[in-house]
Structures are given as C-alpha cells and as structure tokens.
Design a protein around this motif. Structure first.
Motif, mmCIF file in Angstrom:
data_model
loop_
_atom_site.group_PDB
_atom_site.id
_atom_site.type_symbol
_atom_site.label_atom_id
_atom_site.label_comp_id
_atom_site.label_asym_id
_atom_site.label_seq_id
_atom_site.Cartn_x
_atom_site.Cartn_y
_atom_site.Cartn_z
ATOM 1 N N UNK A 136 0.841 -1.200 0.000
ATOM 2 C CA UNK A 136 0.000 0.000 0.000
ATOM 3 C C UNK A 136 0.877 1.251 0.000
ATOM 4 N N UNK A 137 1.970 1.204 0.767
ATOM 5 C CA UNK A 137 2.880 2.351 0.828
ATOM 6 C C UNK A 137 3.469 2.633 -0.558
ATOM 7 N N UNK A 138 3.984 1.587 -1.198
ATOM 8 C CA UNK A 138 4.586 1.753 -2.530
ATOM 9 C C UNK A 138 3.549 2.253 -3.540
ATOM 10 N N UNK A 139 2.336 1.681 -3.442
ATOM 11 C CA UNK A 139 1.260 2.078 -4.348
ATOM 12 C C UNK A 139 0.908 3.560 -4.154
ATOM 13 N N UNK A 140 0.854 3.999 -2.907
ATOM 14 C CA UNK A 140 0.532 5.400 -2.628
ATOM 15 C C UNK A 140 1.612 6.309 -3.203
ATOM 16 N N UNK A 141 2.881 5.932 -2.996
ATOM 17 C CA UNK A 141 4.001 6.691 -3.567
ATOM 18 C C UNK A 141 3.851 6.800 -5.093
ATOM 19 N N UNK A 142 3.706 5.636 -5.733
ATOM 20 C CA UNK A 142 3.731 5.589 -7.197
ATOM 21 C C UNK A 142 2.529 6.303 -7.811
ATOM 22 N N UNK A 143 1.342 6.056 -7.271
ATOM 23 C CA UNK A 143 0.148 6.673 -7.855
ATOM 24 C C UNK A 143 0.137 8.185 -7.642
ATOM 25 N N UNK A 144 0.607 8.619 -6.477
ATOM 26 C CA UNK A 144 0.631 10.062 -6.214
ATOM 27 C C UNK A 144 1.633 10.748 -7.133
ATOM 28 N N UNK A 145 2.829 10.169 -7.212
ATOM 29 C CA UNK A 145 3.880 10.753 -8.054
ATOM 30 C C UNK A 145 3.445 10.808 -9.523
ATOM 31 N N UNK A 146 2.825 9.724 -9.981
ATOM 32 C CA UNK A 146 2.398 9.666 -11.386
ATOM 33 C C UNK A 146 1.340 10.719 -11.695
ATOM 34 N N UNK A 147 0.568 11.112 -10.679
ATOM 35 C CA UNK A 147 -0.544 12.048 -10.899
ATOM 36 C C UNK A 147 -0.110 13.516 -10.863
ATOM 37 N N UNK A 148 1.125 13.785 -10.390
ATOM 38 C CA UNK A 148 1.604 15.175 -10.361
ATOM 39 C C UNK A 148 1.898 15.604 -11.803
ATOM 40 N N UNK A 149 1.441 16.809 -12.209
ATOM 41 C CA UNK A 149 1.699 17.255 -13.588
ATOM 42 C C UNK A 149 3.183 17.157 -13.951
ATOM 43 N N UNK A 150 3.459 16.720 -15.169
ATOM 44 C CA UNK A 150 4.852 16.480 -15.575
ATOM 45 C C UNK A 150 5.707 17.746 -15.595
#
Lengths: 189, 189
Positions: free
Chosen positions: A61-75
């Motif tokens: 869950x921790x890794x998923x939260x990291x990855x999904x949040x980071x991916x959603x930040x505008x490039x």
C-alpha cells in the motif's frame, strides 16, 4: 467465534506488536497473537499469510501510494518538487499511526532478518519511484537518483518522526527534503 | 602443492567468478573453485571463509577507503564536495577491475540472497559515512542524508559504469554527482 470479527485485522496487528515487543519476534507464534487478540488462529491466517506479514503487509500500500501520487503530479513539476508533493500525501497514510509505527520500528531494529526485509522494501520502493520518474519523461540516471533521493528523505524523515512524535510525519519529511536541498547545493555545485 | 602460491587469492577469485557465471553461485562449491584455480581446497579456505566471501570480501576495504578518505578531507569543505573528493579516490580502487566487477554484478543480480547481502553492504556503508560526517561536525539529519546521498551516487554511477566501461568509474561517479545536484536544485528549492 463468528466469521466476521469487528476490526479483526487491527486487533491482530495490535496484539502482534505487543507480543513482538514483549517477547521478541522469533519467540511469538501466530496462535499466541490470535489468543491475545481474542480471535482464532484461523482468523489470523485469513488476514495475514504469516507473522512477518503483520509487519510488512503495509509495504504494498505504501509503494502504491508513492507511485500513484507521483504519477498524478503534472509532468511540468520538477522531479524533487513532485517528490515533495508525494511525501505530503504519503505522510497522511501514517496519520494516527505513530504508536504502531514506533513499535514496529523497535521490533525490526531488534531482528537482523527483519532489518534485511526492511532494506528490501526500501530498495523496491526506490526502483518503483525510478520507474515512475522515467514514465514522467525523466532521463534514466536522473530518474534513478530521484528514486534514491526520495527514499533517503523518507527514511531519514521517518527516523526523525520516530524520535519526535510531537510533530507530524509530514513536517519531518518536508524538513528532510529542505535539508537535502541545502546540503546538495552547498559548496561548488 | 606449496603453502605459498603466487597470487593465489586473485586466481581463486577469477576461478570463482567464472564458475558462478557458468553454473550459478548456488551450484558452485569451494572444492570446484580450488580445482579450477589449480589450488587445493585448503588454500581456498586460507584466503576466504566461504564462497560468498569471494564476492563480499572487498566490502570492508571499500568502506574503509570511503571512511578514511572522507575523514581526511579538511572540515571547511562542504559535505557533498568532500563526498566528491572521496568518490574520486574510491574510483581508483576499481581501476583495472572492470571485468571482475561486471562478472560479480551479474552473479549478484541472479541470486536473491546475494542481492540482499549487497543491500546490507550499502546500508552499512551509508551508516559509516553518516557517522564520519557527524565526526566532521555535520548535524545529525544532514549527516544521514549526506551518507544516503553518497551511496546513491556511488550506486547509480557504478551501474552506469557497468553499462559503459569505455570510460572510468571516476567519470561516471562525477557525472552522477553533478546530476544529483542539478536534480535537487531544480524547481522551488
């Protein structure tokens, strides 16, 4: 005992952390954890594959939260700024989790095998972050370094939080990021 | 066989890396390594405690080189500049060691237990660097972050070297450090 126990997972986690703290991780069995929680051993195994998973079940869950949040930040947002936003969201996962986090940390610190497992968890997180940065168009070397830097800030900020729970994890992570920036900029950059 | 074999340690290392590459680490025995090197098994055990030490026996020297070099840089030098100097000296340890380093890396990548051991090695290095930075008067949080950042640069620069041996490790480490600085400075620092 009925099949559906209210908050069985939470009760098992609390019982496990108590027992691991009292008698050590090695010396504790799943049956003892279930007993302390007032639940059956079968219920334990419905929630956790083994007694180690009580400590590491949250890693995914921790890794998923990291990855999904980071991916959603505008490039357009620079990598370490995007990491800063991500760390703020990740900190919320640990809101009201100071006491179990502290107990977990002490149990892991006392056991070589668990310390190794924790290192593997963080290495996996670093790779996942690097991969997410590459997906955001960051060049390979920078993506790897950003993944490593993100995990370093998380690790050091988390340790500071463990030593000072009066302030939230988010504050400690934010300060560690600022500190990393100050450190890396200092000198003949 | 005489007790003192010329370059026995080097011959054993080369034989071990060949065998680990050919048949896998698990499938290789100390006796086979000694045989390939044209030496006795007793000679093997005079040089290495076990077959894993062929891969990790250099870790102590590596950490020592890092720590002693960093400690010797004048304290007025900013932490990441001191790390830059240190990485240049460390790179010299690997001069003419590209081929064994590449073989070693491939063997470790293929085996979960060895990958864990490598993570432990790097975590130990990070702690040793943090401790050395504290000894240089760097505040605790900054010291830990500097240790983590140093290991991140070493790790990523080393991986780049593995993929491009045409240039020396020192160049790759220097570039990774510059890249980390660029990355961390970018955005609303």
């Amino acid at each position: 005992m009925s099949r559906w126990e209210p908050d069985a997972r939470g009760r098992l986690e609390r019982a496990a952390l108590e027992l691991y703290s009292e008698r050590g991780f090695e010396q504790t069995t799943a049956a003892q954890i279930a007993e302390r929680a007032g639940l059956s051993e079968r219920t334990f195994f419905r929630h956790y594959a083994d007694k180690r998973e009580v400590l590491f079940g949250g890693a995914r869950l921790l890794e998923q939260t990291f990855v999904e949040t980071l991916a959603a930040v505008p490039e357009a947002v620079a990598p370490m700024d995007a990491m800063g936003v991500t760390l703020e969201v990740v900190a919320e996962v640990f809101a009201d989790r100071y006491e179990p986090a502290r107990q977990r940390q002490a149990v892991i610190a006392a056991n070589a095998e668990l310390r190794e497992r924790e290192l593997i968890k963080l290495a996996s997180l670093s790779s996942a972050l690097a991969s997410t940065f590459r997906g955001r168009g960051v060049e390979d070397t920078a993506a790897r370094l950003a993944g490593e830097a993100g995990v370093a800030v998380f690790k050091v900020g988390f340790e500071r939080w463990m030593g000072d729970g009066g302030r939230g994890l988010g504050e400690h992570l934010g300060e560690a990021l600022v500190e990393l920036r100050r450190l890396v900029v200092a000198g003949s950059a």
